[in-house]
Design an enzyme around this catalytic site. Structure first.
Site, PDB file in Angstrom:
ATOM      1  N   ARG A 113       0.806  -1.214   0.000  1.00 21.24           N
ATOM      2  CA  ARG A 113       0.000   0.000   0.000  1.00 21.24           C
ATOM      3  C   ARG A 113       0.845   1.273   0.000  1.00 21.24           C
ATOM      4  NH1 ARG A 113      -3.848  -1.796   2.966  1.00 21.24           N
ATOM      5  NH2 ARG A 113      -5.224  -2.135   1.187  1.00 21.24           N
ATOM      6  N   ARG A 249       3.365   2.078 -12.191  1.00 16.87           N
ATOM      7  CA  ARG A 249       2.155   1.903 -11.371  1.00 16.87           C
ATOM      8  C   ARG A 249       1.250   0.824 -11.947  1.00 16.87           C
ATOM      9  NH1 ARG A 249      -1.791   0.555  -9.492  1.00 16.87           N
ATOM     10  NH2 ARG A 249      -3.218   1.635  -8.056  1.00 16.87           N
ATOM     11  N   LYS A 260      -2.998 -11.181  -3.992  1.00 16.23           N
ATOM     12  CA  LYS A 260      -4.361 -11.721  -4.033  1.00 16.23           C
ATOM     13  C   LYS A 260      -4.328 -13.244  -4.189  1.00 16.23           C
ATOM     14  CE  LYS A 260      -6.778  -7.797  -4.025  1.00 16.23           C
ATOM     15  NZ  LYS A 260      -7.572  -7.363  -5.159  1.00 16.23           N
ATOM     16  N   ASN A 286     -12.650  -4.015  -5.693  1.00 13.88           N
ATOM     17  CA  ASN A 286     -13.186  -3.595  -4.405  1.00 13.88           C
ATOM     18  C   ASN A 286     -13.573  -2.130  -4.556  1.00 13.88           C
ATOM     19  OD1 ASN A 286     -13.552  -2.630  -1.744  1.00 13.88           O
ATOM     20  ND2 ASN A 286     -12.227  -4.242  -0.925  1.00 13.88           N
ATOM     21  N   GLU A 290     -11.444   1.438  -4.102  1.00 15.55           N
ATOM     22  CA  GLU A 290     -11.198   2.280  -5.260  1.00 15.55           C
ATOM     23  C   GLU A 290     -11.737   3.693  -5.037  1.00 15.55           C
ATOM     24  OE1 GLU A 290     -12.686   0.377  -8.756  1.00 15.55           O
ATOM     25  OE2 GLU A 290     -11.357  -1.360  -8.553  1.00 15.55           O
ATOM     26  N   THR A 336      -4.346  -1.410 -14.766  1.00 15.78           N
ATOM     27  CA  THR A 336      -3.731  -2.207 -13.702  1.00 15.78           C
ATOM     28  C   THR A 336      -4.445  -3.540 -13.564  1.00 15.78           C
ATOM     29  OG1 THR A 336      -3.088  -0.200 -12.493  1.00 15.78           O
ATOM     30  CG2 THR A 336      -3.100  -2.259 -11.253  1.00 15.78           C
ATOM     31  N   GLU A 340      -3.211  -7.440 -13.783  1.00 17.47           N
ATOM     32  CA  GLU A 340      -3.519  -8.406 -12.724  1.00 17.47           C
ATOM     33  C   GLU A 340      -4.174  -9.657 -13.295  1.00 17.47           C
ATOM     34  OE1 GLU A 340      -5.641  -6.679  -9.372  1.00 17.47           O
ATOM     35  OE2 GLU A 340      -4.739  -4.743  -9.806  1.00 17.47           O
TER      36      GLU A 340
END
Length: 354
Positions: A113, A249, A260, A286, A290, A336, A340
């Site tokens: 984070r 990023r 995850k 989520n 967000e 992103t 993922e």
């Protein structure tokens, strides 16, 4: 100031320094020489800045200073900073800048984070810098600025030439860095290779082509005034900073996906076996998190991009904060997730480090 007194604010901390005297409460060179530093924690607007706390007691030469403040929602509340630092340092180690869980530990989203938050700031500053120039469309059109031996645009030329220099200092050997220039066109590093931790599985996921298209087609028109101010070199230089910040990023989605996966291996293994991209995407989403991210980004953009005069902050911004939040919402977050999903579709079938 009494031994063991707890300091709860910047004002009290500075007052305590005045009380004990600069020779007893050292900063700068004394701080480095004695191995002493103090952490100041700012909580305004939910933001935190750590300037480091190593020790709050020096064998009788200093009062025992414990700075205790209310942290943001992700922090530890009402505990001495020394304990907070110890608690934060245990779960994860940085190995050449790459998240590296201790043996027996798993990579957690909380471990990432702070890195993601820092990347927000890099992106905001880069976008604000680019927004000061016009769109300067000529630098994105191949052939408009003739370059001997190069058929692309001026912006691409500068990007690729700089990436060749970065490649020589092994930038693109790091798992969190991805070049826009094709790998086969990059020179070999002049520095010896580093042995990075096997935090991620071996993969060749690189969506920088999509990142660049989104940047040129959507982000530049959103942040820059149309027109030509002939600041071609400055605009292209800012483009490099923006593209590299966005790429880092977005591709950090690999680390998010790994965390995850480790939190629920069986679920993601079954989804990957079915090739169920849409369900994986939904599992990764989520909306509450967000929404908080977008609010934080907009608040940061307002703080960093606000015009300042001799009276303080004004009501104008170098770049509208809502525009930066929209870029995150419409482009950075979806890209992103694309990374993922691609990672999780492969993850169950490849051993880490393989």
């Amino acid at each position: 100031m009494e031994q063991g007194e707890v300091v709860t604010s910047w004002r009290e901390l500075m007052r305590s320094r005045a009380m004990v005297g600069p020779s007893s409460f050292p900063f700068g060179q004394r701080e480095r020489r004695w191995g002493y530093s103090v952490m100041f924690v700012g909580v305004a607007a939910g933001l935190r800045r750590d300037v480091g706390l190593r020790r709050a007691k020096m064998e009788g030469r200093l009062p025992r200073v414990l700075v205790s403040v209310a942290k943001d929602a992700g922090g530890l509340r009402g505990q001495p900073i020394l304990n907070q630092m110890e608690a934060r340092s245990k779960p994860l180690d940085d190995f050449y800048g790459i998240p590296n869980p201790a043996p027996g530990d798993t990579l957690k989203l909380d471990d990432l984070r702070e890195r993601l938050i820092r990347q927000e700031e890099t992106i905001i500053f880069a976008l604000v810098e680019r927004s000061q120039f016009r769109t300067n469309d000529v630098i994105y059109t191949p052939g408009k600025i003739p370059i001997p031996g190069f058929e692309g645009s001026f912006s691409e030329y500068l990007l690729y030439e700089l990436e060749k220099v970065y490649a020589k200092v092994r930038r693109y050997t790091s798992p969190d860095e991805h070049s826009f220039c094709p790998k086969e066109q990059l020179p070999e590093p002049v520095l010896a290779p580093l042995e990075y931790p096997p935090t991620l599985i071996s993969n060749d996921i690189n969506i920088n082509g999509r990142v660049k298209d989104v940047y040129l087609q959507h982000i530049i028109p959103a942040i820059c005034r149309p027109g030509d101010d002939q600041n071609y070199g400055s605009s292209a230089t800012c483009d490099v900073s923006c593209l590299q910040a966005l790429s880092k990023r977005i591709h950090y989605g690999k680390f998010i996906a790994e965390s995850k996966y480790q939190s629920d291996r069986e679920k993601y293994r079954l989804l990957a076996e079915r090739g169920d991209r849409e369900t994986i995407r939904k599992a990764l989403t989520n909306e509450a998190v967000e929404d908080l991210l977008l609010r934080r980004v907009e608040n940061k953009a307002a703080a960093y991009g606000q015009d300042i005069d001799f009276q303080g902050g004004t009501d104008t911004y170098k770049l509208e904060p809502a525009h930066i939040a929209a870029i995150y919402r419409d482009h950075i977050i979806p890209l992103t997730k694309e990374v993922e999903v691609a990672y999780l579709l492969t993850r169950p079938f490849v051993a880490k480090g393989g």
